[in-house]
Design a protein around this motif. Structure first.
Motif, PDB file in Angstrom:
ATOM      1  N   ALA A   4       0.683  -1.022   0.035  1.00  0.00           N
ATOM      2  CA  ALA A   4       0.086   0.022   0.096  1.00  0.00           C
ATOM      3  C   ALA A   4       0.999   1.239   0.097  1.00  0.00           C
ATOM      4  O   ALA A   4       1.951   1.246   0.883  1.00  0.00           O
ATOM      5  CB  ALA A   4      -1.000   0.180   1.326  1.00  0.00           C
ATOM      6  N   VAL A   5       0.553   2.267  -0.972  1.00  0.00           N
ATOM      7  CA  VAL A   5       1.170   3.312  -0.822  1.00  0.00           C
ATOM      8  C   VAL A   5       0.741   4.215   0.235  1.00  0.00           C
ATOM      9  O   VAL A   5      -0.453   4.556   0.579  1.00  0.00           O
ATOM     10  CB  VAL A   5       0.883   4.080  -2.176  1.00  0.00           C
ATOM     11  CG1 VAL A   5       1.424   5.552  -2.314  1.00  0.00           C
ATOM     12  CG2 VAL A   5       1.170   3.406  -3.280  1.00  0.00           C
ATOM     13  N   GLU A   6       1.779   4.761   0.911  1.00  0.00           N
ATOM     14  CA  GLU A   6       1.386   5.748   1.999  1.00  0.00           C
ATOM     15  C   GLU A   6       1.880   7.212   1.603  1.00  0.00           C
ATOM     16  O   GLU A   6       2.878   7.435   1.275  1.00  0.00           O
ATOM     17  CB  GLU A   6       2.331   5.356   3.394  1.00  0.00           C
ATOM     18  CG  GLU A   6       1.976   3.960   4.007  1.00  0.00           C
ATOM     19  CD  GLU A   6       2.660   3.712   5.347  1.00  0.00           C
ATOM     20  OE1 GLU A   6       2.257   3.629   6.181  1.00  0.00           O
ATOM     21  OE2 GLU A   6       3.928   3.789   5.109  1.00  0.00           O
ATOM     22  N   ALA A   8       3.106  11.060   2.830  1.00  0.00           N
ATOM     23  CA  ALA A   8       4.122  11.579   3.984  1.00  0.00           C
ATOM     24  C   ALA A   8       3.544  11.440   5.497  1.00  0.00           C
ATOM     25  O   ALA A   8       4.387  10.947   6.350  1.00  0.00           O
ATOM     26  CB  ALA A   8       4.658  12.883   3.659  1.00  0.00           C
ATOM     27  N   VAL A   9       2.313  11.782   5.742  1.00  0.00           N
ATOM     28  CA  VAL A   9       1.780  12.087   6.935  1.00  0.00           C
ATOM     29  C   VAL A   9       1.546  10.393   7.558  1.00  0.00           C
ATOM     30  O   VAL A   9       1.879  10.279   8.545  1.00  0.00           O
ATOM     31  CB  VAL A   9       0.438  12.926   6.953  1.00  0.00           C
ATOM     32  CG1 VAL A   9      -0.303  12.675   8.326  1.00  0.00           C
ATOM     33  CG2 VAL A   9       0.793  14.277   6.706  1.00  0.00           C
ATOM     34  N   ALA A  10       1.105   9.859   6.584  1.00  0.00           N
ATOM     35  CA  ALA A  10       0.977   8.309   7.215  1.00  0.00           C
ATOM     36  C   ALA A  10       2.147   7.676   7.847  1.00  0.00           C
ATOM     37  O   ALA A  10       2.417   6.876   8.661  1.00  0.00           O
ATOM     38  CB  ALA A  10       0.486   7.504   5.988  1.00  0.00           C
ATOM     39  N   VAL A  11       3.454   8.070   6.944  1.00  0.00           N
ATOM     40  CA  VAL A  11       4.658   7.555   7.252  1.00  0.00           C
ATOM     41  C   VAL A  11       5.148   8.125   8.645  1.00  0.00           C
ATOM     42  O   VAL A  11       5.654   7.275   9.638  1.00  0.00           O
ATOM     43  CB  VAL A  11       5.647   8.038   6.165  1.00  0.00           C
ATOM     44  CG1 VAL A  11       7.107   7.468   6.826  1.00  0.00           C
ATOM     45  CG2 VAL A  11       5.696   7.310   5.057  1.00  0.00           C
ATOM     46  N   ALA A  12       4.612   9.634   8.820  1.00  0.00           N
ATOM     47  CA  ALA A  12       5.056  10.182  10.207  1.00  0.00           C
ATOM     48  C   ALA A  12       4.257   9.390  11.360  1.00  0.00           C
ATOM     49  O   ALA A  12       4.816   9.377  12.405  1.00  0.00           O
ATOM     50  CB  ALA A  12       4.738  11.782   9.841  1.00  0.00           C
TER      51      ALA A  12
END
Length: 171
Positions: A4-6, A8-12
């Motif tokens: 699934a592509v995340e 930038a906020v999902a990564v943080a």
């Protein structure tokens, strides 16, 4: 998660959950994404404005003068553009220098200025506005129309809430 592509906020958020596993991070999911979208949209939407020789803040001044019509005082223009008086002064000075905005001193009170579009300013914004709208529409074209309307309604709800809570606290 798989492939699934995340964003930038999902990564943080994933990183924060490792550091603060018990923290409620829902606000980061909203405010972080709003801030990131704002930054990206400013970069993207400033490109055509830059080609026209104005920045977003100057464009907002020109748009306010056009949509409200007539003459506006600097204070009214500040309220219309959500800017400080000092910021409006700077923007108007530049727009005057390039011949898009005119300043008239009040007949009764020389401390009061009235600002309006020049003929050239009106032509400029009337030419730029449709081009800018087309460009901004293209930016959101990947979002289905019903989702765009839903997002607009959610943002309106958030804005009304924030204006009610923060309106008296800010400037």
């Amino acid at each position: 998660m798989g492939d699934a592509v995340e964003d930038a906020v999902a990564v943080a958020l994933r990183q924060w959950r490792e550091v603060l596993p018990d923290a409620d991070l829902d606000t980061i999911a909203v405010i972080g994404r709003l801030n990131r979208c704002t930054a990206l949209l400013h970069q993207a939407t400033d490109a055509p404005l830059g080609r026209a020789g104005v920045n977003r803040a100057e464009y907002d001044v020109l748009c306010a003068l056009l949509r409200v019509g007539g003459e506006l005082t600097p204070g009214r223009l500040a309220r219309e553009t959500f800017a400080s008086g000092a910021a409006v002064t700077k923007r108007v000075r530049r727009l005057e220098e390039i011949g898009l905005v005119a300043r008239r001193v009040d007949d009764r009170d020389r401390r009061v200025a009235h600002l309006s579009l020049t003929g050239r300013g009106r032509e400029f914004i009337m030419r730029l506005m449709p081009e800018q709208l087309e460009y901004e529409t293209a930016l959101l074209s990947g979002l289905p129309a019903d989702r765009e309307r839903e997002l607009a309604a959610l943002l309106a709800e958030l804005l009304l809430m924030l204006e009610g809570r923060l309106g008296g606290m800010l400037g």
